[in-house]
Design a protein around this motif. Structure first.
Motif, PDB file in Angstrom:
ATOM      1  N   LEU B 209      23.442 -14.927   8.260  1.00 30.29           N
ATOM      2  CA  LEU B 209      23.578 -13.931   8.258  1.00 30.29           C
ATOM      3  C   LEU B 209      22.020 -13.539   7.339  1.00 30.29           C
ATOM      4  N   ASP B 210      20.913 -14.499   6.875  1.00 32.98           N
ATOM      5  CA  ASP B 210      19.310 -13.971   7.264  1.00 32.98           C
ATOM      6  C   ASP B 210      18.720 -13.486   7.851  1.00 32.98           C
ATOM      7  N   GLN B 211      18.350 -12.454   8.388  1.00 36.17           N
ATOM      8  CA  GLN B 211      17.053 -11.888   9.097  1.00 36.17           C
ATOM      9  C   GLN B 211      15.621 -11.176   7.942  1.00 36.17           C
ATOM     10  N   ILE B 212      14.761 -11.650   8.017  1.00 43.07           N
ATOM     11  CA  ILE B 212      13.886 -11.180   8.177  1.00 43.07           C
ATOM     12  C   ILE B 212      12.806  -9.790   8.582  1.00 43.07           C
ATOM     13  N   GLY B 213      12.719  -8.920   7.235  1.00 40.62           N
ATOM     14  CA  GLY B 213      12.073  -7.638   7.360  1.00 40.62           C
ATOM     15  C   GLY B 213      11.401  -7.082   6.645  1.00 40.62           C
ATOM     16  N   PRO B 214      10.749  -5.289   6.973  1.00 40.81           N
ATOM     17  CA  PRO B 214      10.019  -5.064   6.784  1.00 40.81           C
ATOM     18  C   PRO B 214      10.236  -3.925   4.795  1.00 40.81           C
ATOM     19  N   PHE B 215       9.137  -4.055   4.845  1.00 38.69           N
ATOM     20  CA  PHE B 215       8.874  -2.878   2.913  1.00 38.69           C
ATOM     21  C   PHE B 215       7.479  -2.107   3.961  1.00 38.69           C
ATOM     22  N   THR B 216       7.857  -0.787   3.495  1.00 41.93           N
ATOM     23  CA  THR B 216       7.064  -0.061   3.826  1.00 41.93           C
ATOM     24  C   THR B 216       7.164   1.399   2.894  1.00 41.93           C
ATOM     25  N   GLN B 217       6.043   2.292   2.864  1.00 43.69           N
ATOM     26  CA  GLN B 217       6.082   3.609   2.837  1.00 43.69           C
ATOM     27  C   GLN B 217       6.793   5.048   3.615  1.00 43.69           C
ATOM     28  N   ASP B 218       6.768   3.914   4.789  1.00 48.56           N
ATOM     29  CA  ASP B 218       7.595   5.106   5.876  1.00 48.56           C
ATOM     30  C   ASP B 218       8.516   4.286   6.417  1.00 48.56           C
ATOM     31  N   VAL B 219       8.292   5.742   7.735  1.00 47.31           N
ATOM     32  CA  VAL B 219       9.729   4.717   8.734  1.00 47.31           C
ATOM     33  C   VAL B 219       9.102   4.878   9.420  1.00 47.31           C
ATOM     34  N   THR B 220       7.812   5.248   9.791  1.00 43.32           N
ATOM     35  CA  THR B 220       6.593   5.074  11.217  1.00 43.32           C
ATOM     36  C   THR B 220       6.009   3.061  10.572  1.00 43.32           C
ATOM     37  N   ASP B 221       5.678   3.037   9.431  1.00 41.73           N
ATOM     38  CA  ASP B 221       4.858   1.852   9.440  1.00 41.73           C
ATOM     39  C   ASP B 221       6.148   0.360   9.568  1.00 41.73           C
ATOM     40  N   ALA B 222       7.105   1.187   9.595  1.00 41.10           N
ATOM     41  CA  ALA B 222       8.789   0.394   9.499  1.00 41.10           C
ATOM     42  C   ALA B 222       8.651  -0.492  10.902  1.00 41.10           C
ATOM     43  N   ALA B 223       8.003   0.830  11.499  1.00 38.86           N
ATOM     44  CA  ALA B 223       8.561   0.465  13.504  1.00 38.86           C
ATOM     45  C   ALA B 223       7.360  -0.009  13.681  1.00 38.86           C
ATOM     46  N   LEU B 224       6.021   0.002  13.771  1.00 34.70           N
ATOM     47  CA  LEU B 224       4.344  -0.581  13.315  1.00 34.70           C
ATOM     48  C   LEU B 224       5.054  -2.703  12.811  1.00 34.70           C
ATOM     49  N   VAL B 225       6.128  -2.252  11.893  1.00 35.89           N
ATOM     50  CA  VAL B 225       5.993  -3.950  11.466  1.00 35.89           C
ATOM     51  C   VAL B 225       6.943  -4.202  12.227  1.00 35.89           C
ATOM     52  N   LEU B 226       7.622  -3.362  12.730  1.00 35.28           N
ATOM     53  CA  LEU B 226       8.961  -4.165  13.712  1.00 35.28           C
ATOM     54  C   LEU B 226       8.068  -4.563  15.026  1.00 35.28           C
ATOM     55  N   ASN B 227       7.764  -4.074  15.916  1.00 32.73           N
ATOM     56  CA  ASN B 227       7.058  -4.095  16.870  1.00 32.73           C
ATOM     57  C   ASN B 227       6.334  -5.611  16.487  1.00 32.73           C
ATOM     58  N   ALA B 228       5.564  -5.411  16.010  1.00 40.27           N
ATOM     59  CA  ALA B 228       4.816  -6.972  15.775  1.00 40.27           C
ATOM     60  C   ALA B 228       5.620  -8.319  15.206  1.00 40.27           C
ATOM     61  N   ILE B 229       6.712  -8.094  14.428  1.00 40.67           N
ATOM     62  CA  ILE B 229       7.565  -8.682  13.967  1.00 40.67           C
ATOM     63  C   ILE B 229       8.804  -9.811  15.496  1.00 40.67           C
ATOM     64  N   SER B 230       9.242  -8.781  16.152  1.00 45.60           N
ATOM     65  CA  SER B 230      10.424  -9.540  16.863  1.00 45.60           C
ATOM     66  C   SER B 230      10.385  -9.974  18.061  1.00 45.60           C
ATOM     67  N   GLY B 231      10.982 -10.548  18.413  1.00 45.70           N
ATOM     68  CA  GLY B 231      10.975 -11.586  20.227  1.00 45.70           C
ATOM     69  C   GLY B 231      12.421 -11.866  19.650  1.00 45.70           C
ATOM     70  N   PHE B 232      11.690 -12.153  21.003  1.00 46.36           N
ATOM     71  CA  PHE B 232      12.824 -14.329  20.879  1.00 46.36           C
ATOM     72  C   PHE B 232      11.299 -15.515  20.852  1.00 46.36           C
ATOM     73  N   ASP B 233      11.908 -16.419  19.623  1.00 47.66           N
ATOM     74  CA  ASP B 233      11.344 -17.329  19.852  1.00 47.66           C
ATOM     75  C   ASP B 233      12.391 -18.637  20.179  1.00 47.66           C
ATOM     76  N   ASN B 234      11.422 -20.039  21.114  1.00 45.28           N
ATOM     77  CA  ASN B 234      12.499 -20.789  20.923  1.00 45.28           C
ATOM     78  C   ASN B 234      12.369 -21.801  19.918  1.00 45.28           C
ATOM     79  N   ASN B 235      11.634 -21.520  18.717  1.00 45.58           N
ATOM     80  CA  ASN B 235      11.967 -22.770  17.369  1.00 45.58           C
ATOM     81  C   ASN B 235      12.962 -22.124  16.938  1.00 45.58           C
ATOM     82  N   ASP B 236      13.614 -20.975  17.209  1.00 43.98           N
ATOM     83  CA  ASP B 236      14.759 -20.585  16.627  1.00 43.98           C
ATOM     84  C   ASP B 236      15.995 -19.741  17.519  1.00 43.98           C
TER      85      ASP B 236
END
Lengths: 95, 485
Positions: B209-236
């Motif tokens: 169930l666990d997922q990591i995600g952003p808290f931001t002041q608007d949706v544009t910022d949420a998109a910017l953080v999501l851009n930075a943290i998303s993606g496949f990881d060999n360690n997960d």
């Protein structure tokens, strides 16, 4: 479903979780109350429905076994409560 | 800058145009922290020295012409995400002195962007709770009303962003732990699809169930953080190898013709009237903007989600938390020579009441004789819940619901009755069970207390929910209102 004190103690033993007398008392009441709320699931017909373990339906994810450096021993052992050189000191397991 | 809380995009523009340095920006957040922490108590560990060092590094990157969207922007990290060399406590006595020897993948990614970390945020112990009252250290206060909870478990992250102690934050969401506090603190909170963001280095609570995600002041910022943290990881091995789009590209403001469903099971008896009214007004706003609304969608298994969650999550937690044995790291009871006694005492003293309750509940549900009746049954109902979402998304691009049934409650109001506390996540839990993405945005106020609007999408359709939520923010100004503190 009411959980008896004995059942609470049995589960605590399975969990290797120490509980105070007071906690055992409270746990029996609170867990029973929570379990009662689970009874709603008996109303759902799940005949022939497969279980979901996780949402992406991945099974047996494999990767190549590539040798890579591990974390430095000192850094990993730095968190050990009782250290003895390059070892973690533990209580006697077999007497 | 005083009195004005910058968004990531605003801060980025100022940094890029050299109108402000990252050191100045960081100092302004640290000033806010110094001023507000005595009241809000959002932070377990303030990392001022580290932040200023990282800010200098970011300023050097910017001077060299390398100014990525998050470069030099101060952030708060929930204390459940491993930060190399910085204590990661999970707000538990068990990990009070734990210093991770490595960074979570999301931290590596953010450091690669030149992030500045100003602190580690308070939470409910091991992310179990809805108010931060289960923190072993202290309760965080809601910046909108200090007598009320900020929500949980990521209450510290939400409160910090709401009052400008940081420009954005990371949290984790197992049954609503990003969205419920985001709603309570009137900020934007996103739970990505299960598998979108790597959880390597996220202290495990309920692994399906666990997922990591952003808290931001608007949706544009949420998109910017999501851009930075998303993606496949060999360690997960549960992260999926699906391309990461530029999530800001979908923010067109145009939702004409989009099909939006409103599931009737999310408007239940006992929910606060003002919340229901505000959410319906918000949905009418989306309709005005050209979305095609179906007010009569049904997800009939919704009422079972809470029971399914409180079987599955504690079961997984009881297994995940077995690692805290006082041997390898964390709190250790030393006053005995007996191994089993040491282990039981370590866990008796190291864990707080809610964590103990969930370990007990999970152990019981998985124990011989009860496994089929509880765990297996819950997993089967989980299939039904997921299927209902799947078939809804054949007809609708997104579903819209309230995020929580009430506005933030009073500190102490629900601590005596676990079931009442669990009910505050009743609208967020089904989303984790199905593994789909959802975002909450500020959707109004009732007597000065925040109300949240939740937009749910199909797996890996973050672009769709970001688009709807962004369009909503173009037409409303709830997200621009800040607590007077």
């Amino acid at each position: 479903m009411k959980l008896s004190k004995e059942q609470v103690l049995h589960i605590a033993r399975l969990s290797k979780l120490g509980l105070t007398e007071n906690e055992v008392e409270k746990m029996s009441e609170q867990l029973s109350n929570i379990l009662e709320n689970f009874e709603i699931l008996n109303k759902v017909d799940t005949t022939g429905i497969p279980p979901t373990a996780q949402p992406n339906a991945l099974t047996n994810v494999l990767k190549d076994d590539v040798v890579k450096p591990s974390l430095p021993q000192d850094e990993v052992l730095a968190n050990a409560p009782q250290r003895d050189g390059d070892y973690i000191r533990v209580k006697v397991v077999l007497e | 800058m005083d009195g004005k809380q910058l968004t990531i995009s605003e801060a980025h523009k100022l940094l890029k145009d050299k109108q402000i340095s990252s050191v100045e920006l960081t100092k302004s957040c640290l000033d806010r922290i110094e001023k507000l922490e005595p009241q809000v108590k959002a932070i377990v560990t303030i990392t001022a020295d580290l932040a200023l060092e990282q800010a200098k590094q970011a300023d050097r990157m910017i001077a060299a012409g390398d100014c990525k969207p998050l470069t030099g922007v101060p952030a708060m990290i929930k204390d459940v995400i491993c930060t190399k060399g910085v204590k990661t406590t999970c707000s538990s006595k068990m990990l009070e002195t734990f210093v991770p020897p490595y960074n979570a993948t999301v931290m590596e990614k953010l450091y690669g962007e030149g992030m500045v970390m100003v602190g580690k945020a308070n939470m409910d112990e091991f992310a179990m709770g809805s108010s931060t009252e289960n923190s072993a250290f202290f309760t965080t206060r809601n910046p909108w009303d200090l007598s009320r909870v900020p929500g949980g478990s990521s209450g510290g992250s939400a409160a910090a962003v709401a009052c400008g102690e940081a420009i954005y934050a990371l949290g984790s969401d197992t049954g609503g732990s990003i969205r419920q506090p985001a709603s309570f603190c009137s900020v934007t909170g996103l739970k990505p699809t299960y598998g979108r963001v790597s959880r390597y280095g996220l202290v495990a609570f309920a692994s399906s169930l666990d997922q990591i995600g952003p808290f931001t002041q608007d949706v544009t910022d949420a998109a910017l953080v999501l851009n930075a943290i998303s993606g496949f990881d060999n360690n997960d091995s549960t992260s999926l190898d699906i391309p990461v789009p530029d999530y800001t590209k979908c923010l067109t403001g145009d939702i004409k013709g989009m099909r939006i469903g409103v599931p009737k099971e999310y408007f239940v008896e006992g929910m606060q009237k003002e919340v229901e009214d505000a959410v319906k007004t918000s949905i009418a706003k989306l309709e005005e903007m050209g979305a095609v609304i179906d007010w009569n969608v049904s997800l009939p298994s919704t009422p079972y989600a809470l029971a399914v969650y409180y079987i599955i999550a504690p079961s997984e937690a009881s297994a995940n938390l077995a690692r805290y044995d006082g041997v390898k790291y964390g709190f250790s009871y030393k006053d005995t020579d007996n191994m089993w006694e040491a282990m039981e005492k370590t866990r008796e003293i190291g864990f707080g009441p809610e964590v103990k309750r969930r370990i007990m509940l999970g152990t019981y549900a998985l124990s011989a004789g009860y496994y089929d009746a509880y765990y297996l049954k819950a997993q089967k109902v989980r299939t039904l819940i997921r299927r209902e979402f799947d078939s809804a998304f054949e007809k609708y691009d997104a579903l819209v619901t309230p995020t929580t049934p009430t506005v933030p409650f009073k500190i102490g109001e629900k601590t005596q009755d676990p079931v009442q506390m669990y009910l505050s996540d009743v609208f967020t839990i089904p989303i984790n069970i199905a593994g789909v993405p959802a975002i909450t945005v500020p959707g109004g106020f009732a007597e000065g207390l925040p109300i949240g609007l939740q937009v749910i999408g199909k797996p890996f359709a973050e672009e769709t929910i970001l688009k709807v939520a962004h369009a909503y923010q173009q037409a409303t100004d709830w997200h621009r209102r800040k607590p007077k503190i």
